[in-house]
Write a protein that holds these residues in place. Sequence first.
Motif, PDB file in Angstrom:
ATOM      1  N   LEU A 159       5.636  -9.139   6.769  1.00 40.64           N
ATOM      2  CA  LEU A 159       6.475  -9.728   5.609  1.00 40.64           C
ATOM      3  C   LEU A 159       6.595 -11.124   5.620  1.00 40.64           C
ATOM      4  N   ARG A 160       6.092 -11.944   4.617  1.00 36.81           N
ATOM      5  CA  ARG A 160       6.472 -13.091   4.404  1.00 36.81           C
ATOM      6  C   ARG A 160       7.726 -13.545   3.732  1.00 36.81           C
ATOM      7  N   LEU A 161       8.790 -13.884   4.335  1.00 35.60           N
ATOM      8  CA  LEU A 161       9.988 -14.170   3.830  1.00 35.60           C
ATOM      9  C   LEU A 161      10.415 -15.679   3.375  1.00 35.60           C
ATOM     10  N   ARG A 162      11.296 -15.340   2.267  1.00 35.62           N
ATOM     11  CA  ARG A 162      11.737 -16.751   1.801  1.00 35.62           C
ATOM     12  C   ARG A 162      13.205 -16.621   2.293  1.00 35.62           C
ATOM     13  N   GLU A 163      14.334 -17.627   1.921  1.00 32.61           N
ATOM     14  CA  GLU A 163      15.570 -17.462   2.315  1.00 32.61           C
ATOM     15  C   GLU A 163      16.505 -16.488   1.496  1.00 32.61           C
ATOM     16  N   GLY A 164      17.310 -15.901   2.289  1.00 34.26           N
ATOM     17  CA  GLY A 164      18.045 -14.755   1.914  1.00 34.26           C
ATOM     18  C   GLY A 164      17.284 -13.412   1.849  1.00 34.26           C
ATOM     19  N   ASN A 165      16.055 -13.091   2.957  1.00 31.86           N
ATOM     20  CA  ASN A 165      15.468 -11.904   3.061  1.00 31.86           C
ATOM     21  C   ASN A 165      14.772 -11.835   1.635  1.00 31.86           C
ATOM     22  N   VAL A 166      14.283 -12.431   1.165  1.00 27.34           N
ATOM     23  CA  VAL A 166      13.328 -12.237  -0.038  1.00 27.34           C
ATOM     24  C   VAL A 166      11.957 -12.042   0.049  1.00 27.34           C
ATOM     25  N   ILE A 167      11.529 -11.268  -0.262  1.00 30.79           N
ATOM     26  CA  ILE A 167      10.113 -10.904   0.376  1.00 30.79           C
ATOM     27  C   ILE A 167       9.127 -11.686  -0.827  1.00 30.79           C
ATOM     28  N   GLU A 168       8.385 -12.662  -0.273  1.00 32.72           N
ATOM     29  CA  GLU A 168       7.376 -13.032  -1.084  1.00 32.72           C
ATOM     30  C   GLU A 168       5.980 -12.475  -1.206  1.00 32.72           C
ATOM     31  N   HIS A 169       5.564 -11.975  -0.068  1.00 27.91           N
ATOM     32  CA  HIS A 169       4.445 -11.037   0.195  1.00 27.91           C
ATOM     33  C   HIS A 169       4.539 -10.002   1.192  1.00 27.91           C
ATOM     34  N   ILE A 170       4.002  -8.781   0.826  1.00 28.82           N
ATOM     35  CA  ILE A 170       4.091  -7.615   1.883  1.00 28.82           C
ATOM     36  C   ILE A 170       2.583  -7.245   1.989  1.00 28.82           C
ATOM     37  N   GLU A 171       2.293  -7.089   3.448  1.00 29.88           N
ATOM     38  CA  GLU A 171       1.007  -6.668   3.733  1.00 29.88           C
ATOM     39  C   GLU A 171       1.199  -5.340   4.647  1.00 29.88           C
ATOM     40  N   VAL A 172       0.746  -4.210   4.152  1.00 30.76           N
ATOM     41  CA  VAL A 172       0.674  -3.000   4.965  1.00 30.76           C
ATOM     42  C   VAL A 172      -0.545  -3.168   6.043  1.00 30.76           C
ATOM     43  N   LEU A 173      -0.172  -3.221   7.259  1.00 30.70           N
ATOM     44  CA  LEU A 173      -1.129  -3.187   8.293  1.00 30.70           C
ATOM     45  C   LEU A 173      -1.429  -1.906   8.795  1.00 30.70           C
ATOM     46  N   GLU A 174      -0.598  -0.861   8.931  1.00 32.91           N
ATOM     47  CA  GLU A 174      -1.019   0.550   9.053  1.00 32.91           C
ATOM     48  C   GLU A 174      -0.033   1.367   8.453  1.00 32.91           C
ATOM     49  N   LEU A 175      -0.605   2.502   7.992  1.00 36.45           N
ATOM     50  CA  LEU A 175       0.348   3.536   7.442  1.00 36.45           C
ATOM     51  C   LEU A 175       0.518   4.593   8.386  1.00 36.45           C
ATOM     52  N   TYR A 176       1.520   5.202   8.915  1.00 40.49           N
ATOM     53  CA  TYR A 176       1.761   6.348   9.672  1.00 40.49           C
ATOM     54  C   TYR A 176       1.698   7.567   8.829  1.00 40.49           C
ATOM     55  N   LYS A 177       0.444   7.984   8.448  1.00 41.38           N
ATOM     56  CA  LYS A 177       0.357   9.524   7.677  1.00 41.38           C
ATOM     57  C   LYS A 177       0.169  10.540   8.857  1.00 41.38           C
ATOM     58  N   PRO A 178       1.234  11.469   8.925  1.00 44.92           N
ATOM     59  CA  PRO A 178       0.711  12.434   9.822  1.00 44.92           C
ATOM     60  C   PRO A 178       0.022  13.455   9.334  1.00 44.92           C
ATOM     61  N   SER A 179      -0.643  14.273  10.386  1.00 43.74           N
ATOM     62  CA  SER A 179      -1.565  15.439   9.757  1.00 43.74           C
ATOM     63  C   SER A 179      -0.829  16.697   9.205  1.00 43.74           C
ATOM     64  N   ALA A 180      -1.504  17.404   8.687  1.00 45.24           N
ATOM     65  CA  ALA A 180      -0.763  18.443   7.704  1.00 45.24           C
ATOM     66  C   ALA A 180      -0.099  19.333   8.820  1.00 45.24           C
ATOM     67  N   LYS A 181      -0.708  19.686  10.077  1.00 44.06           N
ATOM     68  CA  LYS A 181      -0.064  20.329  10.968  1.00 44.06           C
ATOM     69  C   LYS A 181       1.438  19.825  11.466  1.00 44.06           C
ATOM     70  N   GLU A 182       1.197  18.498  11.599  1.00 43.52           N
ATOM     71  CA  GLU A 182       2.609  17.780  12.092  1.00 43.52           C
ATOM     72  C   GLU A 182       3.631  17.803  10.968  1.00 43.52           C
ATOM     73  N   LEU A 183       3.124  17.959   9.522  1.00 39.87           N
ATOM     74  CA  LEU A 183       4.157  18.049   8.238  1.00 39.87           C
ATOM     75  C   LEU A 183       4.704  19.498   8.445  1.00 39.87           C
ATOM     76  N   VAL A 184       3.920  20.234   8.597  1.00 38.27           N
ATOM     77  CA  VAL A 184       4.197  21.983   8.790  1.00 38.27           C
ATOM     78  C   VAL A 184       5.102  22.184   9.741  1.00 38.27           C
ATOM     79  N   ASN A 185       5.016  21.620  11.004  1.00 36.38           N
ATOM     80  CA  ASN A 185       5.798  21.930  12.110  1.00 36.38           C
ATOM     81  C   ASN A 185       7.382  21.168  11.842  1.00 36.38           C
ATOM     82  N   GLU A 186       6.979  19.895  11.375  1.00 38.47           N
ATOM     83  CA  GLU A 186       8.355  19.269  11.004  1.00 38.47           C
ATOM     84  C   GLU A 186       9.243  19.910   9.925  1.00 38.47           C
TER      85      GLU A 186
END
Length: 94
Positions: A63-90
């Motif tokens: 996150l690139r932040l300005r004063e007051g925790n305002v997000i100027e730019h957000i870059e997703v470095l990694e998305l935690y997508k679980p496998s189908a098996k993990e979703l079913v178990n959960e």
Amino acid sequence: MEVVIDNFKPKITRPFKRKNEYWVKLITDNGEYIMKFKSPLEAEDAIYGMLDDLQVYGGKVKLRLREGNVIEHIEVLELYKPSAKELVNEYFNS
């Protein structure tokens, strides 16, 4: 200021109007962040696009932040997508 957050899984509010802008709050365990948009359509696109995946799965972001925790730019470095098996178990073990 740039911040890297490992497990970023925010709760996202609906867009609300403030000072001729549309704001969306991203609420996490370590604080609140604000994203500002020029139109409600732009805010909705962000919510149902990239932010929806972060809200459901979580991920590592920069996150690139300005004063007051305002997000100027957000870059997703990694998305935690679980496998189908993990979703079913959960689903059945919750």
